[in-house]
Enzyme design. Structure first.
Site, PDB file in Angstrom:
ATOM      1  N   LYS A  22       0.839  -1.208   0.000  1.00  0.00           N
ATOM      2  CA  LYS A  22       0.000   0.000   0.000  1.00  0.00           C
ATOM      3  C   LYS A  22       0.869   1.251   0.000  1.00  0.00           C
ATOM      4  O   LYS A  22       0.625   2.195  -0.756  1.00  0.00           O
ATOM      5  CB  LYS A  22      -0.909   0.010   1.232  1.00  0.00           C
ATOM      6  CG  LYS A  22      -1.680   1.326   1.423  1.00  0.00           C
ATOM      7  CD  LYS A  22      -2.497   1.314   2.698  1.00  0.00           C
ATOM      8  CE  LYS A  22      -1.683   1.626   3.932  1.00  0.00           C
ATOM      9  NZ  LYS A  22      -1.505   3.088   4.154  1.00  0.00           N
ATOM     10  N   ASN A  23       1.890   1.260   0.840  1.00  0.00           N
ATOM     11  CA  ASN A  23       2.708   2.457   0.986  1.00  0.00           C
ATOM     12  C   ASN A  23       3.583   2.723  -0.230  1.00  0.00           C
ATOM     13  O   ASN A  23       4.097   3.833  -0.390  1.00  0.00           O
ATOM     14  CB  ASN A  23       3.571   2.364   2.244  1.00  0.00           C
ATOM     15  CG  ASN A  23       2.748   2.482   3.515  1.00  0.00           C
ATOM     16  OD1 ASN A  23       1.639   2.985   3.498  1.00  0.00           O
ATOM     17  ND2 ASN A  23       3.291   1.996   4.620  1.00  0.00           N
ATOM     18  N   CYS A 126      -4.188  13.226  12.791  1.00  0.00           N
ATOM     19  CA  CYS A 126      -4.292  11.797  12.557  1.00  0.00           C
ATOM     20  C   CYS A 126      -4.278  11.105  13.910  1.00  0.00           C
ATOM     21  O   CYS A 126      -3.741  11.630  14.878  1.00  0.00           O
ATOM     22  CB  CYS A 126      -3.119  11.358  11.689  1.00  0.00           C
ATOM     23  SG  CYS A 126      -2.713   9.631  11.714  1.00  0.00           S
ATOM     24  N   ARG A 131       1.843  14.629  12.243  1.00  0.00           N
ATOM     25  CA  ARG A 131       2.521  14.396  10.982  1.00  0.00           C
ATOM     26  C   ARG A 131       2.407  15.604  10.054  1.00  0.00           C
ATOM     27  O   ARG A 131       1.764  15.559   9.012  1.00  0.00           O
ATOM     28  CB  ARG A 131       1.958  13.140  10.301  1.00  0.00           C
ATOM     29  CG  ARG A 131       2.211  11.885  11.112  1.00  0.00           C
ATOM     30  CD  ARG A 131       2.149  10.636  10.292  1.00  0.00           C
ATOM     31  NE  ARG A 131       0.787  10.154  10.146  1.00  0.00           N
ATOM     32  CZ  ARG A 131       0.468   9.036   9.515  1.00  0.00           C
ATOM     33  NH1 ARG A 131       1.402   8.320   8.954  1.00  0.00           N
ATOM     34  NH2 ARG A 131      -0.769   8.632   9.434  1.00  0.00           N
ATOM     35  N   ASP A 316       5.580   0.893  11.811  1.00  0.00           N
ATOM     36  CA  ASP A 316       4.339   0.236  11.384  1.00  0.00           C
ATOM     37  C   ASP A 316       4.243  -1.215  11.847  1.00  0.00           C
ATOM     38  O   ASP A 316       3.211  -1.865  11.637  1.00  0.00           O
ATOM     39  CB  ASP A 316       4.193   0.288   9.857  1.00  0.00           C
ATOM     40  CG  ASP A 316       3.686   1.632   9.374  1.00  0.00           C
ATOM     41  OD1 ASP A 316       3.266   2.456  10.205  1.00  0.00           O
ATOM     42  OD2 ASP A 316       3.698   1.867   8.142  1.00  0.00           O
ATOM     43  N   ARG A 408      -8.094  -0.527   5.391  1.00  0.00           N
ATOM     44  CA  ARG A 408      -7.250   0.473   4.740  1.00  0.00           C
ATOM     45  C   ARG A 408      -5.918  -0.124   4.297  1.00  0.00           C
ATOM     46  O   ARG A 408      -5.314   0.376   3.339  1.00  0.00           O
ATOM     47  CB  ARG A 408      -6.981   1.651   5.682  1.00  0.00           C
ATOM     48  CG  ARG A 408      -8.175   2.554   5.952  1.00  0.00           C
ATOM     49  CD  ARG A 408      -7.754   3.742   6.800  1.00  0.00           C
ATOM     50  NE  ARG A 408      -6.519   4.326   6.291  1.00  0.00           N
ATOM     51  CZ  ARG A 408      -5.436   4.597   7.031  1.00  0.00           C
ATOM     52  NH1 ARG A 408      -5.428   4.338   8.320  1.00  0.00           N
ATOM     53  NH2 ARG A 408      -4.358   5.120   6.474  1.00  0.00           N
TER      54      ARG A 408
END
Length: 430
Positions: A22-23, A126, A131, A316, A408
């Protein structure tokens, strides 16, 4: 809104195909704004964040065409998406779409570089911290952009085009590196980006930009030299496998005393993770298809970890590692140095019987032989999956609520786990 019900105590045994990252996929999708030609991305994961960005790009005028699922040796390996930016007719990314996902700010650099102007809503806060985007903006200003913040929008102009410059990032920022890398690719002259992030996802973006005609030296290091070109072309690019998903499943194998083959996982993207997990008592082997993970001999042992920028241990995976340590022998210290507020999973793990004490950015985890099933609530993407893998190894039934966070970043996670013996199902929340 759905929830996930898990009956714990079953070892995970079998094969899991690791989805595309995803990233990596998100910045690659925004790179379609840099050219009039078609950018074809394969191994694209089917996730809520991908859909959100696709909707944003379509609103700007990018034409999207999904070619369906790719098959290799009978296994599903993600979708292929064609993105054509030839019809882009809008350079404003509105709040209603940007607020759903912070990565939307990555349209700023490409729009500004190609069209000379862009308006992008400030993404706001967030769950795991503020961030801020100040490094994005100061970097673009160094390239000659005029930037104003008005009514919650970043309004950027470069009527005479962007010019190459030397940019020093005071702290490592993946998003700023990606935004500036794309913008500098179409800037006039040479740009030196010092203090750049070197994550595999940044490397993947740089590799794709080179295929599109960009001139980039130093890929994979902390100093990038970009020689701007007048235009970029289309290209075909395969998204790298998701190292965070792979790391999550490595830990799930350890937590459940299972034996998993992770097809597509890349050891070179997970060196710090593999080293740490092996010191905790996992046996991780490279195979022809990816990685195999299982306990080496007996219970896991508590080990300390500190999150760091790549190639250090990724933030993460911090929540998932804490879930793993909650059932290891002895104590472990988990230190979070990247994001504030990233211990929100701790109270939920404690509902399952974990013994965790938090002091600022450090958590002391005293392992227990087994956690107990309980109803818990996800607070963010990585917290949600940490609760899932904790529940897989717990005794009894757990309910994980607010799993839209999970959608997500984890593709078909219930199906992947169920195929390896997990007793897991998704049901509508009452």
């Amino acid at each position: 809104m759905d929830k996930i019900i898990i009956e714990g105590g079953q070892p995970l045994i079998g094969d899991i195909v690791v989805s595309g990252s995803k990233n990596a996929a998100l910045p690659l999708m925004t790179a379609s704004l840099l050219t009039e030609e078609t950018l074809s991305l394969s191994n694209l994961p089917q996730l809520a964040d991908i859909t959100t960005l696709a909707n944003l790009l379509e609103g700007l005028g990018v034409t999207l065409h999904m070619n369906g699922d790719a098959q290799e040796n009978g296994a599903l390996y993600g979708r292929t998406l064609d993105l054509c930016g030839g019809g882009v007719n809008d350079t404003c990314a509105p709040y209603d779409l940007v607020r759903k996902m912070r990565a939307s700010v990555l349209v700023l650099g490409p729009l500004l570089a190609r069209f000379g102007h862009a308006e992008v809503s400030l993404p706001g806060g967030c769950a795991i911290g503020t961030r801020p985007v100040d490094l994005h903006l100061s970097g673009l200003e160094a390239l000659g952009a005029q930037i104003d913040l008005e009514e919650g929008y970043i309004k950027a102009r470069a009527p005479k085009g962007l010019k190459g410059a030397e940019i020093v990032l005071p702290i490592i920022s993946v998003g700023a590196t990606e935004n500036l890398l794309m913008a500098a690719s179409l800037a006039e002259g040479q740009t030196r980006l010092i203090g750049a992030a070197s994550e595999p996802e940044v490397v993947d973006l740089a590799d794709c930009l080179v295929k599109m005609g960009a001139k980039i030296a130093g890929i994979g290091t902390s100093e990038l030299t970009i020689t701007g070109v007048s235009r970029l072309s289309g290209a075909a690019h395969r998204v790298i496998p998701d190292r965070i998903e792979a790391g999550t499943f490595l830990m799930a194998a350890g937590l459940t005393d299972g034996d998993l083959n992770l097809r597509g996982a890349r050891a070179d993207h997970l060196k710090s993770v593999i080293t740490l997990l092996e010191s905790a008592g996992l046996k991780i082997e490279a195979t022809n298809e990816g990685l195999r993970a299982r306990r080496a001999n007996g219970p896991l042992q508590g080990v300390d970890v500190m999150t760091e920028a790549y190639p250090g241990f990724p933030t993460d995976l911090q929540a998932q590692f804490m879930a793993l340590m909650a059932t290891a022998e002895g104590a472990s210290m988990v230190s979070e140095t990247i994001f504030e507020n990233r211990f929100m999973h701790v109270p939920e793990l404690m509902r399952m019987g974990a013994n965790i004490t938090v002091h600022g950015g450090t958590a002391l985890v005293r392992g227990r032989s087994r956690l107990k099933g309980a109803p818990v609530m996800a607070t963010d993407l990585r917290a949600s999956v940490s609760l899932v893998i904790a529940a897989l190894g717990a005794e009894g039934q757990s309910e994980v609520n607010r799993v839209y966070h999970l959608d997500r970043g984890y593709e078909r996670v219930e199906q992947k786990l169920a195929a390896c013996g997990a007793r897991i199902r998704r049901v509508p929340a009452e």
